[in-house]
Design a protein around this motif. Structure first.
Motif, short mmCIF file in Angstrom:
data_model
loop_
_atom_site.label_atom_id
_atom_site.label_comp_id
_atom_site.label_asym_id
_atom_site.label_seq_id
_atom_site.Cartn_x
_atom_site.Cartn_y
_atom_site.Cartn_z
N HIS A 22 39.85 23.00 42.79
CA HIS A 22 40.48 23.54 41.58
C HIS A 22 39.43 24.39 40.86
O HIS A 22 38.60 23.85 40.12
N LEU A 23 39.46 25.68 41.09
CA LEU A 23 38.40 26.58 40.62
C LEU A 23 38.13 26.49 39.13
O LEU A 23 36.99 26.59 38.70
N LEU A 24 39.17 26.29 38.33
CA LEU A 24 38.97 26.25 36.88
C LEU A 24 38.50 24.89 36.38
O LEU A 24 37.90 24.80 35.32
N ASP A 25 38.78 23.84 37.13
CA ASP A 25 38.44 22.49 36.69
C ASP A 25 37.18 21.92 37.35
O ASP A 25 36.45 21.13 36.73
N THR A 62 22.34 27.38 38.89
CA THR A 62 22.92 27.46 37.56
C THR A 62 24.44 27.32 37.61
O THR A 62 25.10 27.90 38.46
N GLN A 63 24.97 26.55 36.67
CA GLN A 63 26.42 26.30 36.61
C GLN A 63 27.16 27.51 36.04
O GLN A 63 26.69 28.16 35.11
N LEU A 64 28.33 27.80 36.60
CA LEU A 64 29.20 28.85 36.07
C LEU A 64 29.87 28.34 34.80
O LEU A 64 30.36 27.21 34.75
N ASN A 65 29.91 29.19 33.80
CA ASN A 65 30.58 28.89 32.54
C ASN A 65 31.64 29.95 32.28
O ASN A 65 31.57 31.06 32.80
N GLY A 66 32.62 29.60 31.48
CA GLY A 66 33.66 30.55 31.10
C GLY A 66 34.54 30.97 32.26
O GLY A 66 34.99 32.11 32.31
N LYS A 67 34.83 30.05 33.17
CA LYS A 67 35.66 30.38 34.33
C LYS A 67 37.09 30.66 33.89
O LYS A 67 37.63 29.97 33.03
N ARG A 68 37.69 31.70 34.50
CA ARG A 68 39.07 32.04 34.18
C ARG A 68 39.68 32.88 35.30
O ARG A 68 38.96 33.41 36.13
N VAL A 69 40.98 33.01 35.26
CA VAL A 69 41.71 33.82 36.23
C VAL A 69 42.44 34.89 35.44
O VAL A 69 42.98 34.63 34.36
N PHE A 70 42.44 36.12 35.93
CA PHE A 70 43.20 37.19 35.29
C PHE A 70 44.01 37.91 36.35
O PHE A 70 43.77 37.77 37.54
N ASP A 71 45.01 38.67 35.88
CA ASP A 71 45.94 39.33 36.80
C ASP A 71 45.25 40.39 37.63
O ASP A 71 44.35 41.04 37.14
N PRO A 72 45.66 40.57 38.89
CA PRO A 72 46.78 39.88 39.51
C PRO A 72 46.40 38.45 39.93
O PRO A 72 47.16 37.54 39.69
N ALA A 73 45.28 38.23 40.53
CA ALA A 73 44.83 36.88 40.90
C ALA A 73 43.34 36.93 41.18
O ALA A 73 42.88 36.73 42.29
N LEU A 132 23.33 37.80 36.73
CA LEU A 132 24.32 38.32 37.65
C LEU A 132 25.64 38.45 36.92
O LEU A 132 26.10 37.50 36.29
N THR A 133 26.24 39.61 37.01
CA THR A 133 27.50 39.91 36.33
C THR A 133 28.59 40.10 37.37
O THR A 133 28.37 40.83 38.35
N PRO A 134 29.73 39.46 37.21
CA PRO A 134 30.82 39.69 38.18
C PRO A 134 31.27 41.15 38.12
O PRO A 134 31.16 41.80 37.09
N SER A 135 31.77 41.63 39.25
CA SER A 135 32.32 42.99 39.25
C SER A 135 33.53 43.01 38.31
O SER A 135 34.09 41.96 37.99
N PRO A 136 33.98 44.18 37.87
CA PRO A 136 35.14 44.25 36.97
C PRO A 136 36.39 43.59 37.56
O PRO A 136 37.25 43.13 36.83
N SER A 137 36.47 43.51 38.89
CA SER A 137 37.63 42.86 39.51
C SER A 137 37.41 41.36 39.70
O SER A 137 38.25 40.68 40.29
N GLY A 138 36.31 40.82 39.20
CA GLY A 138 36.02 39.39 39.29
C GLY A 138 35.07 39.07 40.42
O GLY A 138 34.62 39.94 41.15
N TRP A 139 34.76 37.78 40.54
CA TRP A 139 33.90 37.33 41.65
C TRP A 139 34.64 37.53 42.96
O TRP A 139 34.08 37.94 43.96
N PHE A 140 35.94 37.21 42.95
CA PHE A 140 36.80 37.46 44.11
C PHE A 140 38.24 37.52 43.66
O PHE A 140 38.59 37.05 42.58
N PHE A 142 42.41 37.12 45.06
CA PHE A 142 43.38 36.74 46.07
C PHE A 142 44.41 37.85 46.17
O PHE A 142 44.89 38.33 45.15
N SER A 143 44.72 38.27 47.37
CA SER A 143 45.71 39.33 47.53
C SER A 143 46.61 39.06 48.72
O SER A 143 46.26 38.28 49.59
N GLN A 144 47.73 39.72 48.73
CA GLN A 144 48.66 39.60 49.84
C GLN A 144 48.43 40.75 50.80
O GLN A 144 48.08 41.85 50.38
N PRO A 145 48.66 40.50 52.11
CA PRO A 145 48.46 41.58 53.08
C PRO A 145 49.51 42.68 52.92
O PRO A 145 50.51 42.54 52.33
#
Length: 145
Positions: A22-25, A62-73, A132-140, A142-145
């Motif tokens: 559970h990435l956020l938890d 170092t622990q990640l802080n402020g984890k979140r998900v934004f659109d699309p995924a 280290l700063t995540p790219s504007p599209s996030g660390w990663f 999820f997308s559909q083929p």
């Protein structure tokens, strides 16, 4: 300092789909790796990257802080600050591992790896900040083929 995007491990994707991750938890720790590290899809656990983890008096996972998900995924967090001033490096990659920094075990799940070598050269800091700063599209993402 450095924008990073990552590649998910197959073990991470399986754990997310099965409900074991559970990435956020769950606690997630960033581990810096030497330039000698090379990503392989067979890497599943911390033990698979442990030998490449940096060793330095200025460096601690170092622990990640402020984890979140934004659109699309996309998964993102606050920038990861390894300290200032610090001397760290050269660094070839960063790995995300499912564990608290002080509770990393050989069996801790390896989630993703971002390789600096593929996007240029190793990075380092000499008595300055190492962030280290995540790219504007996030660390990663999820997308559909």
């Amino acid at each position: 300092m450095t924008n990073v995007s990552m590649k998910l491990t197959q073990a991470c994707m399986k754990a997310i789909l099965s409900g074991d991750c559970h990435l956020l938890d769950d606690p997630i720790t960033a581990v810096l790796l030497s330039p000698a590290y090379s990503f392989e899809n067979t890497h599943r656990q911390y033990v698979d990257i442990k030998a490449f983890s940096l060793r330095s008096s200025d460096y601690q996972p170092t622990q990640l802080n402020g984890k979140r998900v934004f659109d699309p995924a996309s998964f993102i967090s606050d920038p990861i600050n390894f300290g200032n001033p610090v001397t760290i490096g050269p660094v070839g990659a960063v790995a995300l591992v499912k564990a608290f920094p002080k509770a990393l075990k050989d069996t801790s799940l390896l989630l993703a790896v971002g390789n600096f070598i593929n996007s240029g050269s190793p990075v380092e800091s000499i008595r300055g900040p190492f962030i280290l700063t995540p790219s504007p599209s996030g660390w990663f993402t999820f997308s559909q083929p």
